[in-house]
Design a protein around this motif. Sequence first.
Motif, PDB file in Angstrom:
ATOM      1  N   ILE A 107      46.525  12.566   7.845  1.00  0.00           N
ATOM      2  CA  ILE A 107      46.231  13.766   8.227  1.00  0.00           C
ATOM      3  C   ILE A 107      44.638  13.693   7.298  1.00  0.00           C
ATOM      4  N   LEU A 108      43.489  13.946   8.403  1.00  0.00           N
ATOM      5  CA  LEU A 108      42.273  14.301   7.700  1.00  0.00           C
ATOM      6  C   LEU A 108      42.399  15.613   7.092  1.00  0.00           C
ATOM      7  N   THR A 109      42.380  15.560   5.853  1.00  0.00           N
ATOM      8  CA  THR A 109      42.300  16.647   5.498  1.00  0.00           C
ATOM      9  C   THR A 109      41.120  17.963   6.238  1.00  0.00           C
ATOM     10  N   GLU A 110      40.416  18.143   5.258  1.00  0.00           N
ATOM     11  CA  GLU A 110      39.336  18.460   6.032  1.00  0.00           C
ATOM     12  C   GLU A 110      39.223  19.036   6.978  1.00  0.00           C
ATOM     13  N   ALA A 111      39.321  18.087   7.859  1.00  0.00           N
ATOM     14  CA  ALA A 111      38.491  18.171   9.632  1.00  0.00           C
ATOM     15  C   ALA A 111      40.375  19.022   9.943  1.00  0.00           C
ATOM     16  N   LYS A 112      40.688  18.451   9.191  1.00  0.00           N
ATOM     17  CA  LYS A 112      42.615  19.208  10.357  1.00  0.00           C
ATOM     18  C   LYS A 112      42.683  18.345  11.240  1.00  0.00           C
ATOM     19  N   VAL A 113      42.487  17.174  11.388  1.00  0.00           N
ATOM     20  CA  VAL A 113      42.994  16.352  12.486  1.00  0.00           C
ATOM     21  C   VAL A 113      44.066  15.147  12.408  1.00  0.00           C
ATOM     22  N   ALA A 114      45.520  14.989  12.738  1.00  0.00           N
ATOM     23  CA  ALA A 114      46.273  14.049  12.741  1.00  0.00           C
ATOM     24  C   ALA A 114      45.835  12.707  13.360  1.00  0.00           C
ATOM     25  N   VAL A 115      46.407  12.040  12.824  1.00  0.00           N
ATOM     26  CA  VAL A 115      46.058  10.034  12.883  1.00  0.00           C
ATOM     27  C   VAL A 115      47.540   9.645  12.936  1.00  0.00           C
ATOM     28  N   THR A 116      47.741   8.475  14.557  1.00  0.00           N
ATOM     29  CA  THR A 116      49.231   8.214  14.975  1.00  0.00           C
ATOM     30  C   THR A 116      49.181   7.100  15.048  1.00  0.00           C
ATOM     31  N   PRO A 117      49.425   6.051  14.709  1.00  0.00           N
ATOM     32  CA  PRO A 117      49.885   4.590  15.331  1.00  0.00           C
ATOM     33  C   PRO A 117      51.202   5.034  16.264  1.00  0.00           C
ATOM     34  N   MET A 118      50.807   4.910  17.813  1.00  0.00           N
ATOM     35  CA  MET A 118      51.775   4.574  18.253  1.00  0.00           C
ATOM     36  C   MET A 118      52.238   3.493  18.621  1.00  0.00           C
ATOM     37  N   HIS A 119      53.309   3.372  19.525  1.00  0.00           N
ATOM     38  CA  HIS A 119      53.550   2.159  20.370  1.00  0.00           C
ATOM     39  C   HIS A 119      52.577   1.939  21.346  1.00  0.00           C
ATOM     40  N   GLY A 120      51.135   0.978  20.176  1.00  0.00           N
ATOM     41  CA  GLY A 120      50.581   0.266  21.765  1.00  0.00           C
ATOM     42  C   GLY A 120      49.451   1.081  21.928  1.00  0.00           C
ATOM     43  N   PHE A 121      49.546   2.333  20.831  1.00  0.00           N
ATOM     44  CA  PHE A 121      47.487   2.752  20.897  1.00  0.00           C
ATOM     45  C   PHE A 121      47.707   3.803  20.066  1.00  0.00           C
ATOM     46  N   THR A 122      46.749   4.332  19.749  1.00  0.00           N
ATOM     47  CA  THR A 122      46.556   4.968  18.663  1.00  0.00           C
ATOM     48  C   THR A 122      45.931   6.159  18.914  1.00  0.00           C
ATOM     49  N   ARG A 123      46.858   7.509  18.129  1.00  0.00           N
ATOM     50  CA  ARG A 123      46.791   8.994  18.797  1.00  0.00           C
ATOM     51  C   ARG A 123      45.799   9.668  17.344  1.00  0.00           C
ATOM     52  N   PHE A 124      44.950  10.809  18.223  1.00  0.00           N
ATOM     53  CA  PHE A 124      43.661  11.486  17.060  1.00  0.00           C
ATOM     54  C   PHE A 124      44.332  12.911  17.668  1.00  0.00           C
ATOM     55  N   ALA A 125      44.901  13.846  16.941  1.00  0.00           N
ATOM     56  CA  ALA A 125      45.643  15.169  17.363  1.00  0.00           C
ATOM     57  C   ALA A 125      44.105  16.031  16.690  1.00  0.00           C
ATOM     58  N   GLY A 126      44.514  16.844  17.411  1.00  0.00           N
ATOM     59  CA  GLY A 126      43.996  18.353  16.135  1.00  0.00           C
ATOM     60  C   GLY A 126      43.980  19.210  17.001  1.00  0.00           C
ATOM     61  N   THR A 127      42.877  20.153  15.901  1.00  0.00           N
ATOM     62  CA  THR A 127      42.370  21.554  16.379  1.00  0.00           C
ATOM     63  C   THR A 127      43.475  22.961  16.570  1.00  0.00           C
ATOM     64  N   MET A 128      43.726  24.191  16.316  1.00  0.00           N
ATOM     65  CA  MET A 128      44.444  24.701  16.731  1.00  0.00           C
ATOM     66  C   MET A 128      43.519  26.282  17.169  1.00  0.00           C
ATOM     67  N   GLU A 129      43.655  25.889  18.527  1.00  0.00           N
ATOM     68  CA  GLU A 129      42.603  27.219  19.655  1.00  0.00           C
ATOM     69  C   GLU A 129      43.706  28.315  19.835  1.00  0.00           C
ATOM     70  N   ILE A 130      43.471  29.508  19.406  1.00  0.00           N
ATOM     71  CA  ILE A 130      44.370  30.631  19.649  1.00  0.00           C
ATOM     72  C   ILE A 130      43.807  31.476  20.819  1.00  0.00           C
ATOM     73  N   ALA A 131      43.589  31.609  22.063  1.00  0.00           N
ATOM     74  CA  ALA A 131      43.050  31.756  22.913  1.00  0.00           C
ATOM     75  C   ALA A 131      43.489  32.376  24.145  1.00  0.00           C
ATOM     76  N   GLY A 132      44.943  32.756  24.279  1.00  0.00           N
ATOM     77  CA  GLY A 132      45.690  33.025  25.304  1.00  0.00           C
ATOM     78  C   GLY A 132      46.266  31.376  25.887  1.00  0.00           C
ATOM     79  N   ILE A 133      46.922  31.937  26.794  1.00  0.00           N
ATOM     80  CA  ILE A 133      47.496  30.689  28.057  1.00  0.00           C
ATOM     81  C   ILE A 133      46.644  30.188  28.630  1.00  0.00           C
TER      82      ILE A 133
END
Length: 415
Positions: A289-315
Amino acid sequence: MSKNIIIIGGGIIGLCSAYYLQKEGHQVTIVDQSNMDAGASYVNAGYISPSHIIPLSAPGVMKQGLKWMFNSSSPLYIKPRLDIDFLKWTWAFNKSCNTAHVQKAIPTIKDITLLSQKLYEDINQAEGFHSHYEKKGLLMLCQTEKVLEHEVKTAHLAKREGLDVVELNANELKEVEPNVQLNAIGAVYFKCDSHSTPNEFMEAMKAYLKQVGVVFYSNETVEDLEFKNGAITAIKTNKQTLKADEFVLAAGSWTSLLSKKIGLKLLLQAGKGYRINSNQNTNITVPAILTEAKVAVTPMHGFTRFAGTMEIAGINHTIRKERVEAIANAVTRYYPDVVLSSEEKSQATCGLRPLSPDGLPYIGKSLKCNNLTIATGHAMMGWSMGPATGKLVSEIISNKKTSISLDMFHPDRIF
């Protein structure tokens, strides 16, 4: 005694509930409004994280959220709006952001995530799933002394709870990730954590459930609940009416819309998260987790995933380019050799995570309805808590002693 059970929602919570219910001999049907191949259960960071013992509603979060409110690219973006449900949720969330709540929540969160981690391993072994699962831990990468000091304090809390965690300086960090150029002054390393490739587990679970007789109705929207004398007698979808003995409401961010139909007003908001997949050879082997940026980094099967942000703006599923760019820019700040391409960013997708005001899920039966079990509100921890929640749902419906206490998860709790 075998029961006929309908589960509304086919995400990780719904599938795991079906898994354990059918093991108890119940007849299970899953109804989902989507094609069951997208959403939060597919685009999450894949973490099974006992390390995440601090609930979303922690001291200082609301204050920071207010500071970021008018910055749509910030890690936490709360869109201001005049909506009564949103305002009630915000008030309750603010009340929950205190030290006493965090201290009470920590052991509860630890118990359910550790149980879930064990159950992931048990399911994979018992059913011969070949879905990706590894226990390589999680790095909390820090670029500033202030943030590193905060993470070290969290690490000390985790140690007191018996979790395996160590502190790393820049040189020690290099030993953990020797083939990656890292821009960080140090890290906290939670060796207790695991990670996975979500879509592989989801596909394996769906295939297994179909094989053992679980009925699936996808692309079918539940429009109404027939409710009489404190019980649901049937659900009405856009295609048919379905009857059952028991019902499970595991519809994620949509759960509160349906619960209102029986007079249960769950405080719940949708928290949008984004993901970018990269097929580049990043050489990243340990989730971070890139702590200051609140971004998650995951080495998955065959690729790398970068995930993040929390956006509370309804459905909504609107992809905001500035938020995608914020994730991509953060990745390069911490991993200077990793630059996400325009094509990778253009293929970013999102998922909606159901947020309760106190950062804890709703698991259990409300006094409003005697044959409905609620299972939602897991925030960013739905993947981490999925199997444990499914097992608890099965134990509730099968009238068995639950594996852990449900006191703090009660759907009727007052904020």
